[in-house]
Design an enzyme around this catalytic site. Structure first.
Site, PDB file in Angstrom:
ATOM      1  N   LYS A 247     -10.204   0.055  -2.725  1.00 54.43           N
ATOM      2  CA  LYS A 247     -10.148  -0.150  -1.270  1.00 54.43           C
ATOM      3  C   LYS A 247     -10.451   1.137  -0.524  1.00 54.43           C
ATOM      4  O   LYS A 247      -9.597   2.002  -0.405  1.00 54.43           O
ATOM      5  CB  LYS A 247      -8.757  -0.675  -0.870  1.00 54.43           C
ATOM      6  CG  LYS A 247      -8.571  -0.834   0.639  1.00 54.43           C
ATOM      7  CD  LYS A 247      -7.216  -1.418   0.985  1.00 54.43           C
ATOM      8  CE  LYS A 247      -6.973  -1.379   2.491  1.00 54.43           C
ATOM      9  NZ  LYS A 247      -5.610  -1.803   2.860  1.00 54.43           N
TER      10      LYS A 247
ATOM     11  N   ASP B  74       0.855  -1.186   0.000  1.00 49.09           N
ATOM     12  CA  ASP B  74       0.000   0.000   0.000  1.00 49.09           C
ATOM     13  C   ASP B  74       0.891   1.235   0.000  1.00 49.09           C
ATOM     14  O   ASP B  74       1.506   1.548   1.014  1.00 49.09           O
ATOM     15  CB  ASP B  74      -0.908   0.020   1.246  1.00 49.09           C
ATOM     16  CG  ASP B  74      -1.994  -1.044   1.195  1.00 49.09           C
ATOM     17  OD1 ASP B  74      -1.749  -2.098   0.575  1.00 49.09           O
ATOM     18  OD2 ASP B  74      -3.068  -0.827   1.784  1.00 49.09           O
TER      19      ASP B  74
ATOM     20  N   LYS C 242      -6.888   3.265  -3.475  1.00 45.78           N
ATOM     21  CA  LYS C 242      -7.334   3.256  -2.084  1.00 45.78           C
ATOM     22  C   LYS C 242      -7.550   4.689  -1.627  1.00 45.78           C
ATOM     23  O   LYS C 242      -6.779   5.579  -2.004  1.00 45.78           O
ATOM     24  CB  LYS C 242      -6.251   2.556  -1.251  1.00 45.78           C
ATOM     25  CG  LYS C 242      -6.439   2.560   0.240  1.00 45.78           C
ATOM     26  CD  LYS C 242      -5.361   1.711   0.926  1.00 45.78           C
ATOM     27  CE  LYS C 242      -5.332   1.952   2.419  1.00 45.78           C
ATOM     28  NZ  LYS C 242      -4.232   1.239   3.096  1.00 45.78           N
TER      29      LYS C 242
END
Lengths: 297, 305
Positions: free
Chosen positions: B241, B142, B205
């Site tokens: 996400k 991430d 995300k």
């Protein structure tokens, strides 16, 4: 134009949850009638989700309330009494509209004020009075201290719309618990107006939550909710009381049935009502033998 | 690494302006669907299977991380038939510990990297941070974008940075955190999403979880729409996400409704949709338990995370 008679505007009394006055999530309401059968107001017909919301409000308020000093809780209970004293007129009118005589209403309010002050005094005393230092056969201090249970679910009694509610709330919150109360179905107005008193009396939001609605619909949800540590009710039908106890047994919930008639007498107030809603914690604390260790203090 | 490193094409930034009011009205609709009974249970199970169980704190210890891994493996053993979460999300220094604790399970280990959460560092350091995570065994990375550069208009820099990190990831899947709370407008969110997708993101995300507001329904919708457009143009799927601020099951179900009605059933899978959350799992478990046992539950009976 023909003269029209005025339509009466009935107030819909709202629930008291988390320091706010929301309507029931279900959007339902029911008519509250006076002794003559005439509609005088509407009240929320709360649903199981209102119970859930009330319990989570009570749970989040609990640690803050429980961590206040007994002295501070006493100050706040005293403040509730003061605020109630200032609202005598409103509550008296409500009680009268629900079938009390003026004298009976006055007596009920006075008793409620006195009861609050009685429990205000107990807030910082019951713990020392009921704590013990226990004799044990080892080098330990051994204390037993009452501590609040947590969240208490309460079903208000039928025939004491104000005093009954006060007699439930006061010992419960004096001992550091928070609560959810289901007001009497027939006469909920004084209970729900008492919420306005609590709201203006420094009681943190969520410590007391008051719902109106049908007991038969909600009794199961309150007594089966795992996050409720105790249930207090009055003079239930045998089957209901059995149901409450069975639900409680599922997760070690304490269940109590208090006597409604007793609440109307001098015996309706006692530190033992506070103690009903306390758990006793026993602590073992090692004693250092000062002499043999050469005075290490 | 397969394929060539992509090159920034400013054309991707040309898109019609995002109409905020329209987006907000649309998202309100998603919250009106009635999901009850068996569909609710199915939804809750799906939410559980899509969670990236996260701990990203300075005070994280090996003990805390292995506790979280145990939680991931045993969500609530009293209820049979529960799925496991999708992944555990930790700092690079904790990857090897998580990897060891999850050995033999199908739960992935995701690691944040690239000077998370601010991203204020040089590319060299960010790539080293990424390699640290990947070499320790992270299955997913991430990364955060450089919001400072993005807001200063240096889109090519942001693009190249993402492409380089993607290269450093190797086979690990790359999630690109836009930190929408710092981007300001939905138009900027849309722009950042386009850049991330074009630069090779496997997932986009919303947030680090360190900035408020974190994930919101409108921001997520804009990102989902960008994914949809990319899919229509290229036939390539990109995952989504939302992270931060999703702690209640009901809200999580709203998100699933939004995914279904925007991208369709193909995205309703942990391979394409994740929730970044720490406290969501327990709330979902309490709901599942309530549906199973019939009464409301207490957090005291669920593991602390």
């Amino acid at each position: 134009m023909a003269k029209q008679s005025r339509l009466e505007v009935w107030k819909t009394y709202k629930n008291y949850v988390g320091g706010q006055f929301p309507r029931t999530e279900s959007g339902r309401s029911y008519a509250v009638k006076n002794a003559m059968g005439k509609t005088i107001a509407n009240a929320c017909q709360s649903s199981r989700k209102d119970v859930r919301d009330g319990i989570s409000a009570a749970r989040s308020a609990w640690s803050g309330w429980n961590n206040r000093s007994g002295f501070n809780r006493g100050q706040i209970l005293y403040r509730i009494a003061e605020m109630l004293e200032g609202r005598k007129k409103q509550l008296s009118d409500l009680l009268v509209s629900q079938g009390y005589t003026a004298a009976a209403a006055n007596r009920e309010i006075n008793r409620s004020v006195d009861r609050l002050i009685y429990y205000a005094g107990w807030c910082d005393k019951y713990q020392s009075l009921f704590s013990t230092v226990n004799p044990v056969a080892s080098a330990h201090y051994n204390f037993s201290v009452p501590e609040s249970m947590g969240v208490v679910g309460m079903l208000a009694p039928a025939n004491a719309s104000l005093l009954g509610v006060v007699s439930l709330i006061a010992p419960c919150i004096a001992g550091g618990n928070t609560c959810l109360i289901l007001a009497d179905q027939e006469k909920p107005l004084a209970a729900i107006s008492f919420a306005e008193v609590l709201h203006s009396a420094d009681v943190p939001g969520g410590v007391v939550n008051i719902l109106t609605g049908y007991q038969q619909e909600l009794i199961d949800w309150i007594s089966s909710h795992v996050d409720v540590n105790a249930v207090v009710c009055f003079d239930q039908e045998k089957a209901d009381w059995q149901k409450i106890q069975e639900n409680g047994a599922g997760h070690i919930k304490r269940t109590f049935q208090w006597n409604a008639k007793q609440m109307d007498t001098a015996d309706g107030q006692s530190p033992y009502f506070i103690m009903d809603l306390q758990e006793v914690k026993t602590t073992w604390h090692p004693i250092q033998t000062i002499v043999s260790k050469g005075g290490a203090y | 690494m397969t394929g060539k490193k992509p090159v920034f094409n400013p054309q991707i930034l040309n898109h019609p302006p995002v109409e905020q009011t329209g987006v907000e009205e649309r998202t309100v609709r998603f919250t009106k669907r009635s999901i009850k009974g068996p569909s609710k249970m199915q939804g809750l199970h799906m939410v559980l299977s899509m969670i990236d169980l996260t701990t990203l704190e300075g005070k994280d210890t090996p003990g805390k991380v292995s506790q979280l891994c145990t939680k991931a493996l045993h969500l609530h053993d009293q209820i049979p038939g529960l799925p496991t979460v999708a992944a555990i999300c930790v700092y690079p220094s904790m990857v090897s510990i998580a990897k060891k604790a999850l050995k033999g399970s199908r739960i992935n280990v995701a690691s944040v990297a690239t000077a998370f959460p601010s991203g204020q560092s040089s590319l060299r350091i960010k790539l080293a941070d990424t390699r640290l995570a990947v070499e320790a065994g992270a299955d997913e990375v991430d990364m955060v974008i450089s919001r400072g550069k993005f807001l200063a208009g240096e889109y090519a820099y942001v693009f190249d940075e993402i492409a380089s990190v993607k290269e450093a990831c190797g086979t690990a899947r790359l999630k690109v955190i836009l930190e929408t709370g710092e981007l300001g407008t939905l138009d900027q969110v849309r722009k950042a999403s386009s850049i991330a997708i074009a630069a090779g993101a496997d997932f986009i995300k919303t947030s680090t979880g360190k900035i408020q507001p974190a994930a919101t329904l409108p921001v997520t919708l804009v990102m989902l729409e960008t994914i949809r457009e990319h899919y229509h143009k290229t036939g390539k799927k990109v995952g989504m996400k939302p992270a931060g601020g999703i702690s209640k099951s009901k809200l999580a179900l709203h998100y699933l409704v939004m995914v279904k009605e925007t991208l369709g059933d193909a995205w309703l899978d942990k391979h394409w949709f994740r929730f970044g959350a720490s406290s969501l799992a327990n709330d979902v478990l309490m709901q599942v338990a309530k549906e199973t046992m019939g009464n409301y539950q207490s957090p005291a009976y669920f593991s602390i995370d």
